[in-house]
Design an enzyme around this catalytic site. Structure first.
Site, mmCIF file in Angstrom:
data_model
loop_
_atom_site.group_PDB
_atom_site.id
_atom_site.type_symbol
_atom_site.label_atom_id
_atom_site.label_comp_id
_atom_site.label_asym_id
_atom_site.label_seq_id
_atom_site.Cartn_x
_atom_site.Cartn_y
_atom_site.Cartn_z
ATOM 1 N N SER B 10 -23.603 -34.559 105.038
ATOM 2 C CA SER B 10 -23.270 -35.556 104.035
ATOM 3 C C SER B 10 -24.533 -35.819 103.222
ATOM 4 C CB SER B 10 -22.727 -36.804 104.725
ATOM 5 O OG SER B 10 -22.146 -37.672 103.791
ATOM 6 N N HIS B 37 -19.540 -33.557 102.298
ATOM 7 C CA HIS B 37 -18.846 -34.659 101.645
ATOM 8 C C HIS B 37 -19.267 -34.624 100.185
ATOM 9 C CE1 HIS B 37 -18.812 -37.038 105.671
ATOM 10 N NE2 HIS B 37 -17.869 -36.129 105.612
ATOM 11 N N ASP B 130 -19.040 -39.211 110.635
ATOM 12 C CA ASP B 130 -18.097 -38.087 110.588
ATOM 13 C C ASP B 130 -18.769 -36.866 111.207
ATOM 14 O OD1 ASP B 130 -15.768 -36.689 109.954
ATOM 15 O OD2 ASP B 130 -16.528 -36.091 107.989
#
EC number: 3.1.1.61
Lengths: 277, 187
Positions: B10, B37, B130
């Site tokens: 991310s 992401h 995540d």
């Protein structure tokens, strides 16, 4: 992620559920993409807090209302208005002018979910002064979502995003003039709903029911395996007029099916094909 | 022995991936999936940027793509990437997981079900958790767990969560990439 309960079904257990559903209710999910389907069933079991697979299976078998919930939750109903702005720009600039040449425009939204794309299309047709001679057939496996399409009511909280999408896709009117705000809902103008024909239709088991100049089926077949994709693409082929358009989602392709040779992708590489033979 | 590498990252992970890519070449025989992401609006220039660092073929994943060694599949914005038993990709545009679509958890978990111990999962810099649940599933199935050293991460939260909750087989730093088990056959 929900850490409270984490039942992970085996492939065999998934098969059991799919066979039950097929035998008892006549819905055939056996050719859905397994990885995605399994994830959704696991998610449903977790969200509805079943203590075991056996209890989940018992409920499906014995509770018809719960089966309706199963269909609603297993099928993905995430959609938005004017999603993928370059796609809608292409519809506006390259597809709609061609559709305009037909005396009656018939469009099929296959797997329309809650109807955001159907209303987007109706707006495009309205702005091209074609809505009066167009019929938008909106079908879905799930009767509950069709009710929402009929109402034409979407969350007001989404309107800012949709308005932005609309403008980026080439819209130059006041998007808010198309709906009336009611508390936290946006109710779209009746003129759009009047041109929409609703029906339940299962792409797995139901056949062709008309001929269309455009079929929209975006991000529906990603939930099907290759075999079922192939079958549905033949159904679309049979339901398209010569030189009609087929529009798929932005990461979908025809290249795995034998029918691709009967279609030609439009030049700008958006996922729109024409039936050429 | 490793057949698939899934890299998840991310905030702050792109620069790390750019340093890792020169170590990933076709001779490793790995298929690679990268799950970043990223925002919907980003264009395809990321494919070009990644391609310049490796001799592997880099493409954005499309539905039903068959995973091939020597190819890097970038998860498209706004879709989860899942792996089928026949080693093809299924895209899924269902609800966000951990406020993310693509979600790293989804790909780690799905890849682990198919690849088991021939899978390597790498989790890099990022600001949410995540990927951590996915690493737990992957580890249970015998996958190799690689996590960026939080001390070197631009945003250490994600790798730190992984270390605390999952553990690691190899701590990834810029200086030790040559020793990394999946890049060992690198000649």
């Amino acid at each position: 992620m929900d850490a409270t309960r984490n039942i992970q079904l085996s492939d065999e257990e998934v098969e059991f559920v799919l066979n039950d559903v097929m035998d008892l209710y006549g819905y055939d999910f056996t050719n859905y993409s397994k990885a995605s389907l399994k994830r959704r069933i696991n998610r449903l079991i977790s969200n509805d807090r079943f203590p075991s697979f056996a209890e989940f299976r018992y409920r499906i078998i014995n509770d018809k209302d719960y089966f309706s919930r199963f269909v609603e939750e297993i099928t993905v109903n995430v959609t938005e208005m004017f999603r993928d702005v370059t796609f809608y720009k292409t519809l506006r600039q390259q597809v709609i002018p061609v559709l305009a040449t037909w005396p009656l425009i018939r469009i099929w939204h296959a797997g329309c979910s809650t109807g955001e794309e159907v209303y987007s299309m109706a707006i495009l047709l309205h702005e091209a002064n074609l809505l009066h001679k167009s019929l938008l057939y909106a079908t879905d496996i799930n009767p509950a979502v069709l009710q929402k399409v009929r109402e034409g009511v979407f969350p007001l909280s989404q309107m800012r995003q949709y308005s932005e999408n609309y403008i980026l896709s080439g819209g130059n009117r006041d998007f808010s003039s198309y709906y009336t705000a009611q508390y936290n809902a946006a109710k779209f103008d009746e003129q759009f709903g009047k041109r929409i024909v609703l029906a339940t239709h299962n792409l797995v088991s139901d056949g062709s029911f008309n001929e269309f100049q455009l079929i929209m089926c975006r991000n529906v077949m990603i939930y099907f395996d290759k075999q079922l994709q192939d079958k549905v693409l033949h159904l679309f082929y049979d339901s398209l007029e010569q030189l009609g358009f087929l529009a798929l989602g932005s990461k979908e392709t025809l290249r795995f099916t034998d029918i691709h040779k009967n279609f030609k992708q439009i030049e700008n590489k958006e996922k729109i094909w024409r039936k050429i033979k | 022995m490793y057949e698939l590498l899934v890299i998840g990252g991310s905030a702050g992970s792109l620069s790390v991936v750019l340093k890792i890519l020169p170590h990933i070449n076709r001779s490793l025989g790995l298929a690679i999936i990268i799950v970043f992401h990223r925002k919907n609006s980003e264009d395809t220039s990321l494919i070009e940027v990644l391609s310049r660092r490796t001799d592997c073929y880099v493409k954005e994943a499309e539905d039903k793509d068959e995973l091939q060694p020597g190819t890097i599949y970038l998860a498209p914005a706004d879709y989860h990437v899942l792996i089928e038993k026949d080693r093809s990709i299924t895209l899924d545009d269902s609800e966000k997981i951990n406020h993310s679509r693509p979600s790293i958890d989804v790909t780690f978990e799905s890849a682990a079900e198919v690849y088991n111990s021939s899978l390597a999962c790498m989790l890099l810099s990022g600001a949410n958790a995540d990927g951590v649940e996915g690493l737990i599933s992957a580890r249970k199935r015998g996958a190799l767990i690689l996590v960026q050293d939080p001390a070197t991460a631009e945003v250490p939260f994600m790798p730190k969560q992984a270390l605390e909750r999952v553990g690691v087989d190899f701590l990834v730093k810029e200086c030790n990439l040559r020793e990394c088990p999946i890049f060992k056959s690198d000649s």
